[in-house]
Scaffold this active site. Structure first.
Site, PDB file in Angstrom:
ATOM      1  N   HIS A   1      -4.149   0.019  -5.071  1.00  0.00           N
ATOM      2  CA  HIS A   1      -3.771   0.568  -3.762  1.00  0.00           C
ATOM      3  C   HIS A   1      -4.829   1.509  -3.186  1.00  0.00           C
ATOM      4  CE1 HIS A   1       0.322  -0.939  -3.122  1.00  0.00           C
ATOM      5  NE2 HIS A   1       0.413  -0.957  -4.443  1.00  0.00           N
TER       6      HIS A   1
ATOM      7  N   SER B   1       1.854   3.759  -6.003  1.00  0.00           N
ATOM      8  CA  SER B   1       2.321   3.056  -4.807  1.00  0.00           C
ATOM      9  C   SER B   1       3.684   3.518  -4.303  1.00  0.00           C
ATOM     10  CB  SER B   1       2.362   1.561  -5.081  1.00  0.00           C
ATOM     11  OG  SER B   1       3.314   1.284  -6.083  1.00  0.00           O
TER      12      SER B   1
ATOM     13  N   LYS C   1      -4.479  -6.972  -1.891  1.00  0.00           N
ATOM     14  CA  LYS C   1      -3.893  -5.943  -1.015  1.00  0.00           C
ATOM     15  C   LYS C   1      -4.823  -5.702   0.174  1.00  0.00           C
ATOM     16  CE  LYS C   1      -0.736  -4.452  -4.488  1.00  0.00           C
ATOM     17  NZ  LYS C   1      -0.677  -3.946  -5.853  1.00  0.00           N
TER      18      LYS C   1
HETATM   19  C1  LIG Z   1      -0.100  -4.652  -7.024  1.00  0.00           C
HETATM   20  C2  LIG Z   1      -0.691  -4.119  -8.250  1.00  0.00           C
HETATM   21  C3  LIG Z   1      -1.162  -4.974  -9.240  1.00  0.00           C
HETATM   22  C4  LIG Z   1      -1.004  -6.466  -9.142  1.00  0.00           C
HETATM   23  O1  LIG Z   1      -1.975  -7.003  -8.310  1.00  0.00           O
HETATM   24  P1  LIG Z   1      -1.818  -8.525  -7.836  1.00  0.00           P
HETATM   25  O2  LIG Z   1      -3.182  -8.873  -7.374  1.00  0.00           O
HETATM   26  O3  LIG Z   1      -0.798  -8.544  -6.761  1.00  0.00           O
HETATM   27  O4  LIG Z   1      -1.403  -9.309  -9.026  1.00  0.00           O
HETATM   28  C5  LIG Z   1      -1.764  -4.427 -10.358  1.00  0.00           C
HETATM   29  N1  LIG Z   1      -1.869  -3.091 -10.510  1.00  0.00           N
HETATM   30  C6  LIG Z   1      -1.411  -2.231  -9.586  1.00  0.00           C
HETATM   31  C7  LIG Z   1      -1.574  -0.772  -9.798  1.00  0.00           C
HETATM   32  C8  LIG Z   1      -0.797  -2.719  -8.427  1.00  0.00           C
HETATM   33  O5  LIG Z   1      -0.344  -1.873  -7.512  1.00  0.00           O
END
Ligand SMILES: *Cc1c(COP(=O)(O)O)cnc(C)c1O
Length: 395
Positions: free
Chosen positions: A213, A185, A243
């Site tokens: 992502h 990310s 996301k």
């Molecule tokens: C954002 C993210 C998470 C966390 O996800 P949430 O649903 O916001 O708890 C886990 N792993 C990765 C790689 C992320 O980018």
């Protein structure tokens, strides 16, 4: 307050503040859409993970309202007692279909999912090969499992192969897993999954890809694993419903036996209350929308390419992103923070990300264009970037 706690907090808070590392949170006075309101000001929002604009989609809001009417606001129990509504199993079937796997299990968040899934399978007699830039929740999930964590250099396949070979030849471990983000990310680069899968086959490694992502973004929406045509070669496909899907929650998609095991052994599934009816209904609707049409996905990429082109033409360093994530690398930490602050004052909300989240001297303002942005909003953002970039001598 206990004296030890009082002095602990004072010391550490003062330390963070004096180093400029204390994060101040700006509450939003609006939905987290393409334009947000903070302190009464409307800003072009380039900081959310709401890639497809689904967080405010009318179709999702409608099914969420309907689910609340019919099932209430809470699930009422953990999944394994009687908190599993039919809605949950329907969502899980839909995720499996979306990910081209036999089955899926939903959790309360992506973070929670990594806490749950890794330690359900790995223990102190095992080892995990982990990309050094993996997300914090992967790191914590690995720690929780008590397995030996062996880091490999970011996307360095020779290094991974060497570490895998050493781990196997040591004879110390029952099982070995390789674990990676699908899309990283901070830079927007994509994991080298074909090589990772090849190495995994060579050394009989369990494969675990967290595509938080990548889902909704790569593989025409189905994610990084699908993008590389590896749906039946990756053991754990992790994703988030928070996301691109726009709601909240996380999941594992994989073989039937794996999901059966997670349903009896992963602790957040057994000991934390299930996702709410509204979240589940809205998430399922979002996945249906993604499976029906690539319209939002296509618009996201169009907007990402448009923003990248605009910033690049102005002379900004936008790194090597392979996804819509658009870092604008400023370099020095204080200048990066000043840059982000000036963007804010001019009407663009793009957060600065500095050491220790990224290596020293590579401070950046990270831009997350979405399908919901219009060309006019992006043009305005680019014009503000030009003004601030010239003013601060970055371009
Ligand atoms: C954002 C993210 C998470 C966390 O996800 P949430 O649903 O916001 O708890 C886990 N792993 C990765 C790689 C992320 O980018």
């Amino acid at each position: 307050m206990a004296k030890v706690l009082d002095s602990f907090l004072k010391e550490n808070l003062d330390d963070l503040k004096s180093k400029g590392l204390f994060n101040v949170i700006d509450p939003l006075q609006s939905a987290n859409g393409p334009i947000i309101k903070i302190n009464g000001n409307d800003l072009i929002n380039l900081s959310s993970n709401n890639y497809l604009g689904l967080a405010t989609d009318q179709r999702l809001k409608e099914v969420a309202e309907k689910a609340i009417e019919e099932f209430g606001v809470g699930a009422g129990a953990v999944r394994t007692i009687n908190g599993t509504l039919e809605l949950h199993t329907k969502l899980e079937d839909k995720i499996a279909e979306f990910k081209h796997t036999e089955a899926a299990i939903a959790y309360q968040s992506g973070f929670n999912c990594n806490m749950a899934a890794i330690s359900a399978v790995m223990d102190k007699n095992d080892a995990i090969l982990s990309d050094e830039l993996n997300h914090a929740s992967i790191i914590d999930g690995c720690r929780l499992s008590k397995a030996k964590i062996i880091r490999f250099n970011h996307s360095d396949m020779d290094h991974l192969r060497q570490k895998a070979k050493e781990a196997v030849e040591s004879g110390l471990y029952n099982k070995i897993m390789v674990i990676t983000d699908g899309v990283f990310s901070m830079d927007g680069d994509v994991a080298k999954l074909p090589e990772i899968v090849q190495i995994a086959e060579e050394f009989d490694l369990i494969t675990y890809v967290d595509d938080a992502h990548g889902s909704g973004v790569l593989g025409k929406g189905a994610g990084t694993v699908k993008h590389f045509g590896l749906s039946d070669k990756v053991d754990f496909q992790i994703g988030t419903l928070s996301k691109a899907i726009g709601v909240v929650g996380g999941y594992v998609a994989g073989k039937k036996e794996l999901i059966e095991w997670l349903k009896v052994r992963s602790r957040p599934f057994l000991f934390s209350t299930a996702l709410t009816p509204a979240d589940v209904a809205a998430s399922k609707k979002a996945i249906e929308i993604l499976m029906e049409s690539t319209e939002l996905h296509d618009r996201l990429w169009e907007n990402g390419d448009y923003l990248k082109k605009g910033l690049k033409e102005l002379g900004f360093n936008i790194g090597e992103s392979e996804t819509p994530i658009t870092p604008c690398i400023i370099g020095e930490e204080r200048l990066t923070q000043q840059f982000s602050r000036r963007l804010y004052e001019e009407g663009v909300y793009a957060k600065s990300i500095v050491f220790p989240t990224v290596p020293q001297g590579t401070g950046r303002v990270r831009n997350m264009p979405t399908a919901a942005h219009t060309k006019e909003m992006l043009d305005e953002a680019i014009a503000i970037y030009e003004k601030v970039g010239k003013e601060l001598g970055v371009i």
